[in-house]
Write an enzyme that holds these catalytic residues in place. Structure first.
Site, PDB file in Angstrom:
ATOM      1  N   CYS A  30       0.861  -0.958   0.001  1.00 42.69           N
ATOM      2  CA  CYS A  30       0.133  -0.033  -0.044  1.00 42.69           C
ATOM      3  C   CYS A  30       0.846   1.296  -0.142  1.00 42.69           C
ATOM      4  O   CYS A  30       2.208   1.114   0.043  1.00 42.69           O
ATOM      5  CB  CYS A  30      -0.880   0.097   1.318  1.00 42.69           C
ATOM      6  N   CYS A  33       3.195   1.678   2.911  1.00 39.86           N
ATOM      7  CA  CYS A  33       4.201   0.982   2.799  1.00 39.86           C
ATOM      8  C   CYS A  33       5.388   1.747   2.042  1.00 39.86           C
ATOM      9  O   CYS A  33       6.547   2.000   2.644  1.00 39.86           O
ATOM     10  CB  CYS A  33       4.158  -0.268   2.391  1.00 39.86           C
ATOM     11  N   ASP A 438       6.375  23.395 -30.764  1.00 36.25           N
ATOM     12  CA  ASP A 438       7.711  23.690 -31.459  1.00 36.25           C
ATOM     13  C   ASP A 438       7.316  23.034 -32.924  1.00 36.25           C
ATOM     14  O   ASP A 438       6.374  22.050 -32.748  1.00 36.25           O
ATOM     15  CB  ASP A 438       8.969  22.949 -31.025  1.00 36.25           C
ATOM     16  N   ASP A 621      11.140  19.343 -29.232  1.00 38.24           N
ATOM     17  CA  ASP A 621      12.130  18.149 -29.293  1.00 38.24           C
ATOM     18  C   ASP A 621      13.257  18.589 -29.224  1.00 38.24           C
ATOM     19  O   ASP A 621      14.432  17.807 -28.991  1.00 38.24           O
ATOM     20  CB  ASP A 621      11.641  17.427 -30.478  1.00 38.24           C
ATOM     21  N   ASP A 625      14.916  23.667 -26.696  1.00 38.02           N
ATOM     22  CA  ASP A 625      13.442  23.634 -26.267  1.00 38.02           C
ATOM     23  C   ASP A 625      13.664  23.316 -24.733  1.00 38.02           C
ATOM     24  O   ASP A 625      12.516  23.382 -24.021  1.00 38.02           O
ATOM     25  CB  ASP A 625      12.366  22.620 -26.908  1.00 38.02           C
TER      26      ASP A 625
END
Length: 729
Positions: A30, A33, A438, A621, A625
């Site tokens: 969970c 944990c 872009d 990309d 950028d």
């Protein structure tokens, strides 16, 4: 005798001065944990990263190189109540299968016992309002005990072991109140049976275990389905390759022994083990993972191939550009791991709530028992009410509310071609209402294509392609690929910044700048595509010009329309020439665009939109950028992006289509909605259930059904995240 533990084999470099190891951890079920493990490991000096992947119960650790022995992490996890060992895919999968079978056995035992105990309880319930003799009732109670006690001892092991580990290390987890509740219910039932009481709670205890085991099996199966995605990627990895050690001599070597520049043989029916470029041969390859195309791709001289691609027909010689952990497949696998281990803001909120729950649950149950005793109730009734409170308030639903949605959404996004690279990317993407693209490499494809190849005589184009094979320039590579050239002109010489030339049959050939080829007049008089680059070819006195450009992604127009349909603003910010940006914006129906912008200009525009209240998704990309990707509210990059951009982006999408951008937004919005729903379901359940349990009108049996039902409900609700994306075409 002191035993030395050497885990150096499992340690790898994770950057300058940083080491990394993955550990498999047992008993992680969970969000509570996860939070406890991450806090405990992060407290060790020099640890720079401690992140738990709940899906495959793995913890990723990074620390300053040379400062720590990995054995210390395993010792620390043992102190926290968890058994750990180095993570290996094969052993981890085997352990997962064994655990799954064990859970199913426990569930089978618990379900069988529940059915039988319930059948024995029916005559007792009816007899208490009729004429059943006390001896008969005692017989049924003892028979129920004979079935329930050994069944609970076996079926309760997943909870009892976890609770014991936690308590022995002076901590608590969600299995502690479950174990206490079951043991109290069974213990009280034995005492009641010995004292010839009318009621016993064997049915409640064993039914609680049944419901809990159903939830745990469903949770594990859901995680295994999501983890199967990563397993499918691992299955694409070839462990060995046929490496050329001489002109015609090959030897089968491990991938770790292959380096950039080596040449390998890729035979029909084999998966490629490396990234590289075909230098000889012709075949068809399946590289749908990278391109998103399900049709086979023709592979010939100059064709890039990637690790995981399947060679279909002919043999290929491939010059290696990347191998082992440097391949694109390895990068995708790492991003997928990030996605499955990602931690969202809502998950951190659930973590904090779960940490408080165990002591609150125990305190509430104790106060209920004392309160009822002070109010004049007998200890029997007070303890029964306290057990009901202990069971009904177990925070399993809250612990599962967010991780289940996160896990299912990560798997759904990967199927749509999107990988998460940030923990809270889902929430931030769901809030996005304005997208900045872009142009080059994002709206357009990263590969160049020759747009006027049909206008060039076939023989001339073939010569141009052969000459282009002698150059490393990307424009020349596009010409060579378009011409289908297979053999370079070996006498060719390249002039830096100008082009390449050679003499064939006494005729000089040139490929490069128009001025280098004497073709300036053709450029001046031609009507050219504003987005195209021009390369000239001369064969003696004959002059030709080739236009090379990046084409728009095949579905870019449909994606832009889909974004607008979702009331999301769209604009282009590009450093490219104005004419090229105008052409792309016009083709895609984008009204707002800016050309010739610098990285600083992009950041300024993003900040301007932020001040206006917009939540900006930046999709880019290029290396330039990276600053704007970091500045945006959320960011995405194609898998072909520069490595720096991928590291900066919150999400990465695969293949040639742009559709994953829309799919990711749809998935994120659905996930955020489901996270909020699950939190309110978990909180609302406890707000309603706790007062009812304290009031004494809920038996342990009803409490068990209610608590387990709430956990199953949030898991089933999370499964709705599997199909979130709407059609964009």
């Amino acid at each position: 005798m002191q035993v030395t533990r050497d885990f150096s084999h499992y340690v790898r470099a994770a950057g300058a001065g940083v080491q990394h190891i993955d550990l498999a951890v047992e008993g992680v079920h969970c969000a509570g944990c996860m939070a406890k493990i991450e806090r405990g490991l992060s407290a060790i000096p020099d640890v720079t990263l401690a992140r738990v992947n709940l899906t495959d119960r793995r913890v990723a650790l990074e620390w300053k190189a040379g400062t720590l022995d990995p054995a210390r992490f395993i010792d620390r996890l043992e102190e926290l109540g968890y058994k750990a060992y180095p993570y290996e895919t094969e052993s981890a999968e085997a352990g997962e299968v064994a655990e799954s079978r064990f859970l199913l056995r426990c569930l089978g035992v618990a379900a069988f016992a529940t059915m039988n105990v319930m059948m024995l309880s029916i005559p007792v319930w009816s007899g208490n309002v009729s004429d059943m003799l006390p001896e008969q009732r005692d017989f049924f109670h003892w028979l129920s005990a004979l079935i329930a006690l050994p069944a609970a001892a076996y079926a309760g092991q997943p909870f009892f072991r976890s609770a014991w580990r936690a308590l022995s290390n002076k901590t608590t987890n969600m299995d502690v109140p479950i174990s206490i509740g079951v043991c109290l219910a069974l213990g009280m039932s034995v005492v009641e049976t010995i004292n010839h009481a009318e009621h016993a709670y064997f049915d409640a205890a064993i039914m609680l275990l049944t419901f809990l085991l159903v939830g745990r099996v469903l949770d594990q199966n859901m995680r295994r389905r999501t983890r199967a995605v990563a397993g499918n990627l691992a299955a694409l990895k070839a462990e060995t390759a046929a490496k050329f050690v001489g002109a015609d001599e090959i030897t089968q070597v491990p991938v770790a022994a292959i380096h950039p520049g080596d040449i390998v043989l890729l035979r029909p029916g084999e998966r490629c083990a490396v990234d590289g470029t075909v230098i000889e041969g012709r075949s068809e390859i399946d590289q749908s993972l990278i391109t998103g195309e399900t049709l086979y791709v023709t592979a010939e001289h100059g064709t890039p191939v990637y690790a995981g691609s399947m060679n279909i027909s002919g043999s290929l010689r491939v010059r290696v550009s990347a191998a082992s952990e440097a391949t694109l497949l390895a990068e995708i696998t790492r991003l997928l791991d990030n996605a499955l281990a990602a931690r969202s803001r809502y998950m951190r909120l659930a973590d904090r709530a779960s940490r408080l729950y165990a002591p609150v649950v125990h305190a509430t149950a104790l106060i209920t028992i004392l309160g009822w005793a002070i109010a004049g109730a007998g200890w029997h009734d007070a303890i029964v009410t306290g057990v009901a409170v202990l069971i009904i308030t177990c925070p399993c639903a809250l612990g599962l509310a967010i991780p289940t949605v996160q896990t299912v959404t990560s798997g759904a996004m990967f199927k749509a071609g999107v990988l998460l690279n940030s923990g809270d990317a889902i929430e931030r993407l769901a809030e996005a209402d304005h997208v900045i693209f872009d142009k080059t490499g994002t709206l357009t494809l990263p590969d160049l294509e020759v747009t006027n190849a049909a206008d060039i005589p076939a023989g001339v184009f073939e010569l141009a392609g052969r000459l282009a094979l002698s150059s490393h320039h990307p424009v020349a590579a596009a010409v060579a690929q378009a011409a289908g050239a297979k053999s370079p002109i070996l006498s060719a010489a390249e002039e830096a910044g100008q082009g390449v030339r050679a003499v064939v049959d006494g005729v000089e050939l040139r490929l490069g700048r128009p001025s280098f080829c004497g073709a300036e007049a053709l450029v001046v008089g031609a009507t050219l595509d504003p987005e195209a680059s021009v390369v000239a070819f001369s064969k003696g006195p004959e002059k030709f010009i080739l236009t090379v450009r990046q084409g728009l992604r095949p579905d870019a127009q449909a994606v832009i329309a889909a974004l607008k349909a979702r009331n999301i603003g769209v604009e282009i910010l590009s450093g490219d020439r104005e004419a090229a940006v105008i052409a792309a914006a016009h083709a895609l129906g984008i009204v707002e665009w800016r050309a010739g912008v610098t990285p600083a200009d992009k950041i300024a525009r993003i900040e301007e939109l932020k001040r206006c209240g917009a939540k900006v998704l930046m999709v880019g990309d290029g290396m330039n950028d990276a600053p704007s990707l970091a500045a945006a509210h959320v960011s995405m990059s194609p898998i072909s992006a520069a490595h720096l951009s991928q590291a900066t982006a919150d999400l990465v999408f695969l293949g040639r289509p742009l559709a994953p951008v829309v799919a990711a937004i749809d998935s994120a919005r659905k996930a955020l909605h489901l996270m909020r729903q699950n939190l309110w379901l978990a909180i609302g359940y406890n707000v309603l259930a706790v007062p009812v349990a304290i009031s004494g009108v809920v038996t342990p049996l009803i409490a068990a059904a209610a608590m387990s039902g709430s956990s199953i409900l949030v898991m089933l609700n999370a499964l709705r995240a599997r199909s979130a994306s709407r059609e964009i075409m």
